[in-house]
Write a protein that holds these residues in place. Structure first.
Motif, PDB file in Angstrom:
ATOM      1  N   UNK A 280     -17.207   1.647   9.109  1.00 35.49           N
ATOM      2  CA  UNK A 280     -16.857   1.399   7.701  1.00 35.49           C
ATOM      3  C   UNK A 280     -15.482   0.746   7.580  1.00 35.49           C
ATOM      4  N   UNK A 281     -15.321  -0.086   6.554  1.00 35.02           N
ATOM      5  CA  UNK A 281     -14.027  -0.736   6.323  1.00 35.02           C
ATOM      6  C   UNK A 281     -13.573  -0.441   4.902  1.00 35.02           C
ATOM      7  N   UNK A 282     -12.327   0.055   4.786  1.00 38.34           N
ATOM      8  CA  UNK A 282     -11.791   0.367   3.458  1.00 38.34           C
ATOM      9  C   UNK A 282     -11.427  -0.929   2.733  1.00 38.34           C
ATOM     10  N   UNK A 283     -11.884  -1.039   1.484  1.00 41.54           N
ATOM     11  CA  UNK A 283     -11.702  -2.304   0.756  1.00 41.54           C
ATOM     12  C   UNK A 283     -10.836  -2.167  -0.486  1.00 41.54           C
ATOM     13  N   UNK A 284     -11.068  -1.142  -1.295  1.00 48.93           N
ATOM     14  CA  UNK A 284     -10.325  -1.090  -2.569  1.00 48.93           C
ATOM     15  C   UNK A 284     -10.281   0.310  -3.160  1.00 48.93           C
ATOM     16  N   UNK A 285      -9.423   0.454  -4.179  1.00 53.71           N
ATOM     17  CA  UNK A 285      -9.327   1.704  -4.921  1.00 53.71           C
ATOM     18  C   UNK A 285      -9.922   1.519  -6.303  1.00 53.71           C
ATOM     19  N   UNK A 286     -10.494   2.588  -6.842  1.00 49.87           N
ATOM     20  CA  UNK A 286     -11.149   2.470  -8.155  1.00 49.87           C
ATOM     21  C   UNK A 286     -11.261   3.847  -8.794  1.00 49.87           C
TER      22      UNK A 286
END
Ligand code: DAH
Length: 345
Positions: A280-286
């Protein structure tokens, strides 16, 4: 005298013929037609002739003068034309020579990422919003549920202009500004822009970087809307077979808050160096917009809800294009920038 005139004319015409440039021609003109020339002399001598002879001789001198003048003018025109032709020949352009290549610029990889995100959201009915880079503490922190002294401010230390004015640490202040501007109406915005942090620059940190903020406020906006939207981003930016994973997180301006990961686009999830063997790759916060934030923006949290997300453009570009050092985006080395030419779409 008539004989003399004929002789003069022949002489003059021959000299004109022989002259090879304008200077020589001018000398001939002065010599024959000038004030001290033989023709003028002859005209002056007319007084000595008998009154019967005078008109005949006058006409004759004039004819000779006309002939010589005419010939002179023709020759001048001819020489001038020749000069132009010579010049044209000397300056001739060879249109068959290959042209010099023109170096065409190309869009910066960060611009491409931002435009790609903008296009995606414009197609879903979002508006593009902008806000100032020099921002009020109020919009950057307070209106986002980060009052003075809040510990989460420490993670976003920045460059202060005055006590109350700073270089914005994220694009989230545009959330607060837009809510006030929209005066209680539902809306969808996407907001790209530069942000700043007091950070020591290294391969993954830069004191200036780019974010793209998203915000939707309306009635019945739910977590599932956020999830669906994030899924669309993941698939558009990293391929149709990407999956997303939401992990619980914390941001003062959202509740609940999440971090979105995508399944690794390189190994598909089995583990490799890009995903650090996690798949898995971390992409963004929401997250879902915090009721306090809605309220401060003039929206009744009992009636309205919303979701928001913040994307780091450099991170997306680094992953997409395999860039190892964030500083490449800012050092203006054309050897780096021009590599994106061929993939320009
Ligand atoms: N502003 C956050 C940051 O810079 C990113 C972010 C997280 C933005 C969650 C959001 C959000 O809108 O909902 O770290």
């Amino acid at each position: 005298m008539e004989q003399q005139l004929k002789q003069l004319e022949l002489e003059a015409l021959a000299k004109i013929e022989a002259a090879s440039n304008l200077k020589e021609l001018n000398e001939v003109r002065v010599a024959y037609l000038g004030k001290k020339g033989p023709i003028t002399d002859l005209l002056k001598g007319m007084g000595k002739l008998s009154p019967e002879e005078r008109p005949k001789m006058g006409a004759l001198v004039n004819t000779v003068r006309e002939h010589v003048t005419e010939k002179l003018e023709t020759k001048v025109a001819h020489l001038e034309e020749q000069a132009v032709l010579e010049q044209l020949e000397k300056e001739a352009i060879d249109v068959t020579l290959p042209g010099r290549p023109v170096r065409v610029g190309n869009r910066h990889p960060l611009t491409r990422v931002v435009e790609e995100i903008e296009d995606l959201f414009l197609s879903m009915g979002y508006e593009i919003a902008e806000g100032p880079e020099v921002e009020k503490d109020y919009y950057n922190f307070e209106a986002l549920n980060l009052p003075k002294g809040h510990p989460a401010r420490d993670m976003q230390d920045t460059f202060y202009i005055t006590e109350e004015t700073l270089l914005r640490t994220h694009t989230s202040p545009v959330q607060a500004r837009t809510m006030i501007e929209k005066k209680g109406e539902p809306f969808r915005i996407i907001c790209p822009g530069k942000v700043f942090r007091r950070d020591n620059d290294d391969a993954t940190h830069s004191h200036q970087f780019m974010q793209v903020e998203g915000l939707v406020v309306g009635e019945n906006i739910r977590m599932s809307d956020l999830k669906g939207t994030l899924d669309i981003i993941a698939k558009k930016m990293f391929g149709a077979d990407r999956e997303i994973r939401l992990r619980p997180s914390f941001f003062p301006f959202t509740e609940p808050s999440v971090e979105m990961d995508i399944s690794c686009f390189k190994c598909g999830g089995s583990g490799c160096n890009v995903c650090k063997h996690t798949g898995w790759i971390e992409i963004l916060g929401a997250g879902m917009v915090h009721p306090n934030v809605l309220e401060m923006g003039g929206y009744d949290p009992k009636k309205y809800s919303g979701f928001a997300f913040g994307i780091g453009a450099e991170r997306i570009a680094m992953l997409k294009y395999g860039v190892e050092d964030i500083r490449h985006f800012y050092t203006n080395d054309t050897r780096f920038i021009s590599q994106f030419q061929r993939t320009e779409g």
